[in-house]
Every structure is written in C-alpha cells, then in structure tokens.
Design a protein around this motif. Structure first.
Motif, mmCIF file in Angstrom:
data_model
loop_
_atom_site.group_PDB
_atom_site.id
_atom_site.type_symbol
_atom_site.label_atom_id
_atom_site.label_comp_id
_atom_site.label_asym_id
_atom_site.label_seq_id
_atom_site.Cartn_x
_atom_site.Cartn_y
_atom_site.Cartn_z
ATOM 1 N N ASP A 393 48.134 42.688 39.817
ATOM 2 C CA ASP A 393 46.845 42.978 40.452
ATOM 3 C C ASP A 393 47.010 43.674 41.795
ATOM 4 O OD1 ASP A 393 47.992 40.909 41.788
ATOM 5 O OD2 ASP A 393 46.225 39.604 41.760
ATOM 6 N N ALA A 414 44.548 46.577 46.290
ATOM 7 C CA ALA A 414 44.233 45.523 45.324
ATOM 8 C C ALA A 414 43.554 46.144 44.115
ATOM 9 C CB ALA A 414 43.328 44.468 45.965
ATOM 10 N N THR A 415 44.133 45.967 42.956
ATOM 11 C CA THR A 415 43.585 46.549 41.726
ATOM 12 C C THR A 415 43.059 45.443 40.819
ATOM 13 O OG1 THR A 415 45.743 46.451 40.633
ATOM 14 C CG2 THR A 415 45.201 48.466 41.819
ATOM 15 N N GLY A 416 42.065 45.789 40.011
ATOM 16 C CA GLY A 416 41.546 44.829 39.059
ATOM 17 C C GLY A 416 42.485 44.660 37.889
ATOM 18 N N PRO A 417 42.211 43.698 37.036
ATOM 19 C CA PRO A 417 43.065 43.476 35.866
ATOM 20 C C PRO A 417 42.952 44.627 34.871
ATOM 21 C CG PRO A 417 41.100 42.119 35.732
ATOM 22 C CD PRO A 417 41.074 42.771 37.080
ATOM 23 N N GLY A 418 43.980 44.787 34.062
ATOM 24 C CA GLY A 418 43.971 45.833 33.053
ATOM 25 C C GLY A 418 45.378 46.236 32.675
ATOM 26 N N ARG A 443 41.689 51.505 37.284
ATOM 27 C CA ARG A 443 41.236 50.143 37.557
ATOM 28 C C ARG A 443 40.299 50.136 38.762
ATOM 29 N NH1 ARG A 443 46.770 46.492 36.943
ATOM 30 N NH2 ARG A 443 47.580 47.531 35.065
ATOM 31 N N SER A 444 39.556 49.068 38.882
ATOM 32 C CA SER A 444 38.610 48.942 39.995
ATOM 33 C C SER A 444 39.362 48.745 41.308
ATOM 34 C CB SER A 444 37.684 47.755 39.751
ATOM 35 O OG SER A 444 38.433 46.549 39.667
ATOM 36 N N LEU A 445 38.874 49.390 42.363
ATOM 37 C CA LEU A 445 39.485 49.319 43.690
ATOM 38 C C LEU A 445 38.448 48.847 44.699
ATOM 39 C CD1 LEU A 445 41.453 52.706 43.677
ATOM 40 C CD2 LEU A 445 42.422 50.419 43.368
ATOM 41 N N PRO A 446 38.859 48.187 45.742
ATOM 42 C CA PRO A 446 37.900 47.741 46.760
ATOM 43 C C PRO A 446 37.348 48.916 47.542
ATOM 44 C CG PRO A 446 40.146 47.267 47.455
ATOM 45 C CD PRO A 446 40.237 47.738 46.042
#
Length: 590
Positions: A393, A414-418, A443-446
């Motif tokens: 993550d 910080a990356t989301g799961p995947g 992936r989703s990023l802040p």
C-alpha cells in the motif's frame, strides 16, 4: 622428468577450474574446463602404466587437451577478456604432454641391459663378459643366494662351456639404480620448476598480450570549465575504428572505440592524453562520474553474453583503478552510472556499492521486509544513490548516502489496494544536483500527492512540479529541460530554473531536425540537420538571445549511425557512432 613434470601438470589441472574465468567464461562451474581437467588427469594416470600402448594413448590424450585448451584460449585472447583459468590449464596440458611423451619414448627403447648395449646379439661376434677372468681365479659368489657356496653367473657358465673362464658380471650402479626405481635428476627438477613458474606467470603474460595501457602523469592544473559560447575554432581527431561512446571526463572527453581502445582527448586542442586498450575487445559503453574524475568502461565478450568486464579508470591519468566481472543483468543497457565515491549496482531487490577507488564492497542495501524494489534506470546524485520501493500500500523513493548506504531522505506515496502494475521513473542531471521522479499508477492516491516532481538530489526538497503534459529531460547536462513532443519531434522546449521553479521557452524553429542536444549552465546546444557529411551546431543562450549556428564537417558512413553531442571541459564535442563503413571523426568546437 616424467614424474616431476606430470605432477606439475596435474596440479595445474586441479587448480584451473577454481580460478577466475573472466567475462569470457564467467560461470563458476565451468563444465568444459572441468572436463578438460579430468581428461588431463586421466592422461597422467595412463602415463605411469607399463604397457606401451597405454602410454601412447596418454600422449594423444594430453595433446588433445592441449589443442582444445589452446583453441579456447585463442577465443579469449581474441576478445581481449582472458583471465587465469585457461592460461593455467594450457600450461598444465603442455607439462603433461611433454612428460607423457618422454615416458613413452623411454619405454619403447627398453634395452636388455639398462644403459648399455649387448654386443653378443651381433652374428659372428663372440659373447664376452664385462671383464675377462684369468683361469684359476676364484668365482664371485652371489650373496643373494643366501648361501656361502660360490655361484657361477650365466655368462660364466656359457664361457666355461666354450673352454674358457669369464668373470661373472655383477650389477653396475646404473642397473642397481634401475632395480630400485627411477631417480629424480637435477635437469628433471629444473624442467618441472620451469613449468611451475610458467603456470604462475601465465595469467599475467596472457593479460599483457591483450592489454595496452598508456597512462599519463597527474596534472596539477584543474580542468577547464565547460564551454558555454563558441569562438569558431575547431579541432578534429580521427579514430581507427567506429566510435562507440563519448563522455565528458577529465580535461576533455573520453572516447570509446570499437577496436577495444579508450582514448582521452584534451578539450582545448584535441590532443591525446592517455590510452587504454584491450586488443580486439568490444567496448559496450563508457560512462563518467558526476565530478568527471572517474570513467567506467564496459567490455562485452564476443562469444559469451552473460557477463561484462567493468574497467574503472582515473579520468585524468588513465590509470586503472580496478577491474570487475559482473553479470550483464546488473548493468543498464546504457552502462553503469558511477557516483563520486562508489559504483552502485542493482541486483533484483538489492543494491551493492563498490568503492570507486579500490573496488572493495562498501555496503549493501535491500528492500524492507514485505516490499520489493522495482526496476528503475540508474540515477545518482552528487553523494546519493536512489532506489524505488514498492510495498502493498505504499510507493517510496529513497535516497541512500553513497558513503554508508544509510537512508538520507525519502518521498512516499500512499496507494490504495490493488494488483495493477506501478512504475517509477528516476532521472538525474549529469552533475547529480537534481532528480526527476515520475510515478505511474492507476491506484487511488491522496490529494496533493506528488507524482511528477524535480527534487534536490541531496536534501529531497521539491524544486518544481512540472505538469504531466511535459516530458522532463535531465540527461542532457546540468539543466532540466521540459518538452512537449509530437512523436520524436519537440514542439515546445523550455529550460527549468531550479531556484525559482519557473521555465523559459527556447527557440525550436532554429533547429529543423534535431539529432542530439546538450546543456551547460548557460547554454542550450543542438546538433541539427545531419546529412551524413555535414551538420550544424545551434547554440542558444539560456538567458535569452538569438541562436547562433556553426557548420561542422563530419564525414563518415556506416549502419545505425547516431550523432553524439557532449559539452565538455574546454570544448563542445560532436561525433557520430555507427557500425561498419568509414569511422566519423571526433570534432571539438572551442
């Protein structure tokens, strides 16, 4: 000679498989050399048997091993990458062949009386003993019978049958020695010692036959600065073969040539300063440290693609600092990128740093537990080594102190799961002052995550955050370029000011067809409109001003031609790399 010489050959056969094989034979378990060593040991065993046929087989086997080893050694010498393994085995094969041949020759003669001829075998000649005995003389007793009664020898008995007395022949010193076994003679020992000495010096002799090192004395004066503005003066240097690579180093440039030579040229006048060559070697790349004090030359074997020979040279004198054979997988296609103090090589999830002066291992870094280190192009700061870290993550770029391997700073996302693939691209300016980081992930990023930025390579401070539409180029020199490209053609080019973070547009219309470019602290240089015989060097002041065009004659032909442009101490250097045809000259503009 048989025992001593073949023993030396047997020792060589036992030792050779454990010696370095160089870039030509990099495998630690060399099945071919082991097989030849076993064959040589078998020839030694056969050379001590009694049947003449087996001794002849020993000679044939040793000669066959010698021929096979000589053929392999010729291939190594032909690529300029020989090491100790084959020369020692070749000396061992020569020693065994010589000893086995001598043994076979001795056995095939086999006289009746060792060391003497038997004249009685000649028809019509009476057979006599060594010394006739007058009649009435006492017979010589044979103590070997264990009895006190006299015993008549065969020759004495034969003489008595012919009506005369002969003295019984007693074994002489030669025959008695033969009964006790072969003695070691001084000439035999001298030959064996000579063979052993040859095995010791063979690796150095083989290396000296392919390496030509012509260093120069250390200069007291500092190298001249990089050329910002051209005066119109030019010099030209003609290589003996195609140019492979050229880098700014020392007091000018260092040129790698396809005949295995590396030549340092003085920037102001183009004169040769030093030369290092491996006869018929294949130069794969030439790279320089950020401070231009060290040069790393990669040599590739012509017969084996599994390893490279790295030769680290002092850029000012051409003196060899150290050599190291490494797997080709540890070196980037464009060559290793040295720092100012270490040469760091990546091996999967680890980085090993070698002292740039001695070649000794200084430190080793591995990715934290549960994380990996994805591949990135090698990038070096003035005193830092960079690596990417990928965790389930988290994505991270770490800067390691090149002297200790301790983490100095890091940039985290910080990356989301995947399970999607994530890429990190790192590029540094040639002086090691700035680092470009680009992250590619789905992936989703802040919010506010920096996925495209230019960082201070020493401190990790963010210097600029270029828009994603820009292609960030750092390897052209000490300045960072931002480009919008249509295919390979730039439609917009800006130079980035690392102090303010602002960019200044450059004139792209002045160069219709750009084939190479470079930057200095104050200028942007482009090689344009290469016709195969001529090209133009366009110089533009980064502070503003009209581009200046300088024509250059650059003859040469060959396939896969590529123009190289380097801003170096004392000159702007341009040449053309190619394969085959007529080598292009190296031209310096001062």
């Amino acid at each position: 000679m048989v025992r001593c010489t073949t023993f030396v050959g047997l020792v060589c056969a036992a030792v050779a498989p454990f010696l370095p094989g160089g870039a030509g034979r990099p495998q630690p378990v060399d099945e071919v050399v082991i097989g030849l060593a076993v064959g040589l040991a078998a020839a030694v065993a056969l050379s001590f048997t009694r049947p003449p046929v087996t001794r002849v087989v020993a000679v044939v086997g040793a000669v066959a091993v010698l021929a096979a080893t000589a053929d392999l050694l010729a291939d190594d010498l032909g690529s300029g990458l020989t090491a100790a393994r084959l020369p020692v085995l070749a000396v061992g094969a020569l020693a065994v062949a010589a000893g086995a041949a001598f043994a076979a020759g001795q056995r095939t003669r086999a006289p009746n009386t060792p060391g003497t001829s038997d004249s009685s075998d000649t028809p019509g000649t009476p057979r006599t003993s060594d010394s006739p005995q007058t009649p009435g003389s006492p017979e010589t007793s044979d103590s070997s019978s264990g009895l006190g009664t006299p015993r008549t020898s065969d020759s004495a008995a034969a003489g008595a049958r012919r009506g005369r007395w002969v003295r019984p022949r007693t074994p002489g010193p030669t025959e008695a020695g033969a009964r006790r076994g072969p003695r070691v003679r001084v000439p035999d020992v001298v030959v064996a010692v000579g063979m052993a000495a040859a095995a010791v010096v063979a690796p150095d002799v083989a290396r000296a036959s392919v390496v030509d090192s012509q260093p120069r004395d250390e200069r007291l004066a500092e190298p001249p600065p990089l050329v910002d503005r051209l005066t119109g003066r030019q010099w030209s240097w003609q290589p003996a073969a195609d140019v492979v690579d050229v880098v700014a180093a020392g007091h000018g440039v260092v040129v790698g040539v396809n005949d295995g030579s590396v030549v340092a040229l003085d920037g102001p006048d183009g004169n040769e300063q030093w030369r290092y060559a491996r006869r018929d070697g294949k130069v794969a790349s030439v790279t320089a440290s950020p401070d231009r004090r060290a040069v790393v030359v990669s040599y590739r074997s012509r017969t084996d693609s599994r390893a490279l020979l790295l030769v680290v040279l002092d850029a000012g004198t051409g003196v060899v600092r150290f050599e190291k054979v490494v797997p080709v997988a540890l070196v980037d296609r464009e060559g290793p990128v040295p720092g100012t103090r270490v040469l760091a090589l990546r091996d999967h999830d680890a980085i090993t740093a070698y002292d740039l002066l001695t070649g000794d291992e200084k430190w080793r870094w591995t990715a934290p537990g549960g994380c990996g280190s994805p591949y990135t192009r090698p990038a070096r700061g003035k005193s830092t080594v960079f690596a990417a870290v990928e965790c389930p993550d988290l994505l991270r770029v770490v800067a390691l102190d090149e002297g200790t391997g301790v983490e100095r700073w890091k940039h985290e996302l910080a990356t989301g799961p995947g399970d999607e693939r994530q890429d990190v691209r790192l590029d540094a300016t040639t002086d090691g002052a700035a680092l470009s980081v680009r992250v590619f992930t789905s992936r989703s990023l802040p919010p506010g995550a920096v996925t495209s930025g230019v960082f201070d390579a020493e401190t990790g401070a963010v210097l600029a955050r270029p828009d994603r539409r820009w292609t960030v180029r750092t390897r052209t020199g000490p300045r960072v370029l931002l480009e919008v490209q249509d295919g390979a053609t730039p439609t917009e080019t800006h130079v980035l000011d690392l102090t303010s973070g602002e960019s200044t547009p450059l004139d792209t219309a002045a160069c219709a067809q750009r084939v190479a470019d470079a930057t200095t602290s104050g200028s942007y240089l482009r090689a344009c409109d290469d016709t195969g015989r001529d090209l133009k060097i366009v110089t533009q002041d980064l502070a503003g001003g009209t581009p200046v065009t300088t024509p250059v004659r650059l003859d040469g032909s060959g396939a896969s031609a590529k123009t190289a442009l380097v801003a170096a101490p004392g000159a702007v250097v341009v040449t053309r790399t190619s394969l085959g045809g007529t080598p292009a000259p190296v031209v310096g503009l001062t």
